[in-house]
Design a protein around this motif. Structure first.
Motif: not given
Length: 185
Positions: A51, A54, A61, A70-77, A79
């Motif tokens: 984040k 970015r 990424f 992954n369930q609590n990720k702070k960015s759509d980038y 994986f």
């Protein structure tokens, strides 16, 4: 003993977006990369570093294998991928912070093999190597603490920075200057 990357692994400090090391690390990384580069952060957890990078305009990424992260990720980038098998052919730079310490002896060589086969200009790996007393404490918690020499033997083309000391290892083979026009903070 191995680490489980569930809720217990992620301490309150790691959950705090304002944890100052994330922004400091993002600025440090930004100093070493060329503009318009593609950067991967391996073992990114919730992705605060992704984040911040970015936010600095870096095409970043994140990769983390943990379901909880992954369930609590702070960015759509970010994986969910295994670093031992991820395809990094489009990466210009690969960084990790403390990920190597979270491996076990069976996966470390597989990850090193995968990182070695990708011909990125620089692979920057940052190990958290502590003093003996701290290392023993981490070992008791299931961390895989190994020396810089151990990692250099597995990844001879990587650059290693010792956490808390900023000592750099492997830089002779990479000759990495600060990116042109960027000033270190």
């Amino acid at each position: 003993m191995s680490l489980e990357f569930d809720e217990r692994f992620f301490t309150e400090e790691i959950r705090d977006e304002d944890f100052p090391h994330y922004l400091e690390r993002a600025k440090w990384i930004d100093n070493y990369i060329e503009p318009d580069s593609i950067v991967y952060i391996l073992g990114c957890g919730f992705g605060y570093l992704v984040k911040h990078l970015r936010d600095l305009g870096v095409n970043t990424f994140g990769v983390d294998i943990g379901d909880y992260a992954n369930q609590n990720k702070k960015s759509d980038y970010i994986f969910k991928e295994c670093v031992a098998t991820i395809n990094l052919t489009n990466a210009d730079y690969i960084f990790s912070w403390n990920m190597l310490d979270c491996l076990d002896e069976t996966i470390a060589p597989k990850i090193a093999t995968n990182l070695n086969k990708h011909s990125v200009p620089q692979i920057h790996i940052v190990c958290c190597l502590e003093d003996v007393k701290s290392a023993q404490s981490f070992l008791e918690q299931g961390y895989f603490i190994k020396s810089i020499q151990y990692w250099q033997n597995l990844m001879p083309n990587a650059m290693f920075v010792e956490y808390n000391t900023e000592k750099v290892y492997g830089v002779d083979s990479l000759k990495i200057p600060l990116s042109a026009g960027k000033v270190s903070d």
